[in-house]
Design a protein around this motif. Structure first.
Motif, PDB file in Angstrom:
ATOM      1  N   GLU A   1      17.875  21.532  25.974  1.00  0.00           N
ATOM      2  CA  GLU A   1      17.458  22.815  25.421  1.00  0.00           C
ATOM      3  C   GLU A   1      16.634  22.530  24.174  1.00  0.00           C
ATOM      4  OE1 GLU A   1      17.908  25.764  26.698  1.00  0.00           O
ATOM      5  OE2 GLU A   1      19.220  25.141  28.363  1.00  0.00           O
TER       6      GLU A   1
ATOM      7  N   ARG B   1      14.748  23.339  20.759  1.00  0.00           N
ATOM      8  CA  ARG B   1      14.819  24.281  19.648  1.00  0.00           C
ATOM      9  C   ARG B   1      13.388  24.577  19.196  1.00  0.00           C
ATOM     10  NH1 ARG B   1      20.462  22.503  16.560  1.00  0.00           N
ATOM     11  NH2 ARG B   1      21.691  22.418  18.475  1.00  0.00           N
ATOM     12  N   GLU B   2      13.030  24.184  18.025  1.00  0.00           N
ATOM     13  CA  GLU B   2      11.668  24.454  17.545  1.00  0.00           C
ATOM     14  C   GLU B   2      10.656  23.553  18.245  1.00  0.00           C
ATOM     15  OE1 GLU B   2       9.063  24.269  13.401  1.00  0.00           O
ATOM     16  OE2 GLU B   2      11.228  23.950  13.349  1.00  0.00           O
TER      17      GLU B   2
END
Length: 205
Positions: free
Chosen positions: A113, A115-116
């Motif tokens: 997954e 994030r930024e």
């Protein structure tokens, strides 16, 4: 920047050369010359391919990167092993944004997954014969517990995920074990900008 534009190339004919997993078009063209006037007719084969997204997943709290390993047909007969360490990567599907491709491929290829997402650059890997355009990102991830075998069985993917410290990745780059363009560009960027990325990331969420 060049004084020339798309209007300074005349495509006289564009014919199908090959249609398979990829596509080759045969172009007959001519273009304006630096010295003035138009050059002769040229016949060029163009490897036509969807644009790509490549992502370097980086854990700023562990100072580690996540790389994927898989067999690459382009490396056959060119190195000791055609299994290569690479970035997470994939091609655009119709209507997708670069960010959507990045997140989809990270999940499919590495179970990650993101994030930024931090844009690094966009570039043409081989514009002398291919129209592919690559969107290159660094992405913040939590690398704890990451690993294993991933990929889509229906696409014949067999992908092993590896977590390397940034120091180990730097050594692999120096040793020539990381020898594909996207990985080299992204890791060099991270080596230059990693301190800033870690500072901006702050404490682990």
């Amino acid at each position: 920047m060049s004084d020339f534009s798309q209007q300074d190339v005349q495509i006289l004919r564009r014919e199908p050369g090959f249609r398979g997993f990829y596509q080759v078009d045969v172009l007959t063209l001519r273009h304006r010359l630096f010295a003035g006037g138009w050059g002769p007719e040229l016949r060029r084969e163009l490897f036509v391919r969807r644009d790509a997204v490549c992502v370097l997943p980086y854990d700023p709290w562990e100072d580690a990167v996540v790389l994927v390993e898989q067999m690459r047909v382009g490396a056959l007969d060119k190195r000791a092993s055609p299994w290569m360490l690479e970035l997470v990567a994939g091609l655009f599907d119709e209507g997708e944004s670069a960010e959507e491709v990045a997140r989809r491929e990270a999940q499919e290829e590495a179970g990650l997954e993101l994030r930024e997402l931090i844009p690094i650059t966009r570039y043409f890997p081989s514009p002398g014969g291919s129209n592919e355009h690559v969107h290159l990102f660094c992405a913040l991830v939590d690398s704890r517990g990451v690993g294993g075998i991933h990929g889509l069985a229906e696409e014949g993917e067999d992908i092993r995920v590896q977590v390397l410290s940034l120091a180990e990745a730097r050594q692999a780059l120096s040793d020539g074990r990381l020898d594909n363009a996207a990985s080299i560009i992204a890791l060099q960027w991270l080596l230059l900008n990693g301190r800033h990325v870690r500072e901006q990331a702050g404490p682990r969420p």
